[in-house]
Design an enzyme around this catalytic site. Structure first.
Site, PDB file in Angstrom:
ATOM      1  N   GLN A 193       0.825  -1.213   0.000  1.00 21.49           N
ATOM      2  CA  GLN A 193       0.000   0.000   0.000  1.00 21.49           C
ATOM      3  C   GLN A 193       0.861   1.267   0.000  1.00 21.49           C
ATOM      4  O   GLN A 193       0.432   2.309  -0.486  1.00 21.49           O
ATOM      5  CB  GLN A 193      -0.916   0.005   1.248  1.00 21.49           C
ATOM      6  CG  GLN A 193      -2.035  -1.010   1.212  1.00 21.49           C
ATOM      7  CD  GLN A 193      -1.647  -2.300   1.903  1.00 21.49           C
ATOM      8  OE1 GLN A 193      -0.482  -2.680   1.930  1.00 21.49           O
ATOM      9  NE2 GLN A 193      -2.611  -3.008   2.453  1.00 21.49           N
ATOM     10  N   ASP A 234      -6.843   1.634  12.396  1.00 25.28           N
ATOM     11  CA  ASP A 234      -8.019   0.821  12.052  1.00 25.28           C
ATOM     12  C   ASP A 234      -8.973   0.680  13.233  1.00 25.28           C
ATOM     13  O   ASP A 234     -10.167   0.454  13.035  1.00 25.28           O
ATOM     14  CB  ASP A 234      -7.574  -0.551  11.554  1.00 25.28           C
ATOM     15  CG  ASP A 234      -6.930  -0.422  10.180  1.00 25.28           C
ATOM     16  OD1 ASP A 234      -5.716  -0.166  10.126  1.00 25.28           O
ATOM     17  OD2 ASP A 234      -7.666  -0.503   9.181  1.00 25.28           O
ATOM     18  N   LYS A 245      -1.838  -1.004  10.301  1.00 27.61           N
ATOM     19  CA  LYS A 245      -1.131  -1.944   9.422  1.00 27.61           C
ATOM     20  C   LYS A 245       0.100  -2.537  10.095  1.00 27.61           C
ATOM     21  O   LYS A 245       0.853  -1.819  10.741  1.00 27.61           O
ATOM     22  CB  LYS A 245      -0.758  -1.206   8.127  1.00 27.61           C
ATOM     23  CG  LYS A 245       0.001  -2.033   7.120  1.00 27.61           C
ATOM     24  CD  LYS A 245      -0.726  -3.310   6.732  1.00 27.61           C
ATOM     25  CE  LYS A 245      -2.125  -3.085   6.191  1.00 27.61           C
ATOM     26  NZ  LYS A 245      -2.921  -4.308   6.067  1.00 27.61           N
TER      27      LYS A 245
HETATM   28  O1  MRU Z   1      -5.296  -3.586   4.955  1.00 27.40           O
HETATM   29  P1  MRU Z   1      -5.601  -2.126   4.693  1.00 27.40           P
HETATM   30  O2  MRU Z   1      -4.909  -1.604   3.484  1.00 27.40           O
HETATM   31  O3  MRU Z   1      -7.081  -1.846   4.709  1.00 27.40           O
HETATM   32  O4  MRU Z   1      -4.959  -1.386   5.952  1.00 27.40           O
HETATM   33  C1  MRU Z   1      -5.083   0.008   6.015  1.00 27.40           C
HETATM   34  C2  MRU Z   1      -4.386   0.606   7.163  1.00 27.40           C
HETATM   35  O5  MRU Z   1      -3.835  -0.062   8.009  1.00 27.40           O
HETATM   36  C3  MRU Z   1      -4.485   2.104   7.304  1.00 27.40           C
HETATM   37  O6  MRU Z   1      -3.343   2.609   7.899  1.00 27.40           O
HETATM   38  C4  MRU Z   1      -5.693   2.438   8.181  1.00 27.40           C
HETATM   39  O7  MRU Z   1      -6.846   1.789   7.721  1.00 27.40           O
HETATM   40  C5  MRU Z   1      -5.952   3.901   8.226  1.00 27.40           C
HETATM   41  S1  MRU Z   1      -6.543   4.524   6.685  1.00 27.40           S
HETATM   42  C6  MRU Z   1      -6.833   6.192   6.912  1.00 27.40           C
END
Ligand code: MRU
Length: 345
Positions: A193, A234, A245
């Site tokens: 990402q 999250d 993450k």
């Molecule tokens: O697995 P993902 O790509 O959905 O994980 C996303 C993250 O960990 C982001 O840092 C988190 O959702 C914050 S997004 C503003």
């Protein structure tokens, strides 16, 4: 600015998602009209990022209601399909939150649910812009610098939200103030990402940055190359423990050792006051193949097994600031079992 989640209101209304699995090579959209397509998009990360998942959850209820009307589903079937959307990924509280915000309105009809879901989308952007202003103020005051070097992890920009971004929003705000020197964007293994999405957004926004391996981040911090780490979230529990993450907690540990601030930025919709501490957070475990297979090629021995937790939990005492649109709390400086209650209203 790219929009990750949009509602298209025409003769065959749909939820339009930019397909984040294909970025940055291809810019394609998925028009979602069924719950099955929606759940596949969520599980395979075509749509991802906690606030974007919140908007998707709310608009997903509209998708389910429209599908129910086309196919004559019973009320029980419809509710079961809405539950499937709610539970498609476990860690980001926003997905369930988005569903739960509009679910009580279902008896009032689909137009009422849609209007409410669109309000949540608009509120998310407003929250991101406000928390970005607050976060930039806090960081400049805390570091005492007129210009900062930032490390960030994963993607927290427009793609991960409804617009603007959270941690990314603060970075953008710093850039707009002429107070940003350089961003170190962690690549974010295994789904990249950082290198695919954050670097794409930073490039589009003209923000100076380098992409580094996740394994480089702790050393970058200890070598004094950055002034602050800013990440998204999250799920933030009542005491400030934060799921984000996988790899985030390593940054926090390094920041503590280096004596630089570690900042979590999120809209208040990511705060889960019903969960007391990070010990109770369910960490999504994804297929080991995401670790073992790189660009379609298996790189590990055929018999190797992967271990692929998608998130980790940073304990509150390693977090210098949790920045939300409702205000900032400082868990490391002022720990309290229900610290987030202080900015709940
Ligand atoms: O697995 P993902 O790509 O959905 O994980 C996303 C993250 O960990 C982001 O840092 C988190 O959702 C914050 S997004 C503003």
């Amino acid at each position: 600015m790219v929009l990750a989640v949009q509602w298209v209101a025409d003769d065959a209304p749909c939820l339009r998602l930019i397909d984040q699995r294909l970025l940055p090579a291809q810019e394609e959209y998925i028009d979602v009209r069924t719950v099955d397509v929606l759940i596949d998009a969520i599980r395979t990360l075509a749509v991802r990022g906690a606030p974007a998942l919140g908007a998707t959850g709310a608009l997903g209820v509209v998708v389910a209601m429209n599908e129910a009307a086309r196919n004559g589903w019973s009320e029980d079937r419809l509710q079961a399909e809405v539950d499937r959307v709610r539970d498609a990924r476990p860690t980001a509280v926003n997905l369930a939150w988005g569903v739960d915000q509009v679910r009580p309105l279902m008896s009032g009809g689909v137009d009422e649910v849609l209007a409410s879901a669109l309000r949540l989308v608009a509120e998310d952007e407003a929250a991101n812009r406000e928390l970005s202003r607050l976060g930039a103020d806090w960081i400049l005051a805390r570091t005492g610098r007129s210009s900062v070097r930032v490390v960030t992890h994963c993607n927290t920009g427009a793609l991960a939200t409804t617009a603007w971004g959270t941690a990314y929003g603060i970075i953008h705000e710093l850039q707009d103030r002429g107070a940003l020197e350089l961003v170190y964007a962690d690549e974010t293994r295994p789904l990249l990402q950082g290198s695919r999405l954050t670097s794409w957004e930073l490039t589009q926004d003209g923000i100076p940055h380098v992409v580094e391996c996740d394994g480089a981040a702790a050393s970058t911090i200890l070598r004094g190359l950055v002034d602050v780490a800013i990440i998204g979230a999250d799920r933030i529990t009542a005491n400030g423990d934060t799921a984000n993450k996988v790899g985030s907690v390593a940054l926090a540990l390094a920041c503590r050792r280096a004596g630089i601030p570690f900042v979590v930025a999120a809209p208040f919709s990511t705060v889960d006051l019903d969960t007391a501490t990070g010990d109770e957070i369910v960490i999504e475990e994804r297929s080991g193949d995401e670790v073992l297979v790189v660009a379609g090629h298996r790189v590990a021995p055929a018999t190797a097994r992967g271990f692929n937790p998608a998130f980790d939990v940073t304990p509150h005492d390693l977090i210098d600031a949790v920045v939300t649109e409702r205000g900032i709390v400082e868990p490391a400086a002022a720990p309290a079992a229900r610290l987030l209650d202080t900015i709940a209203d």
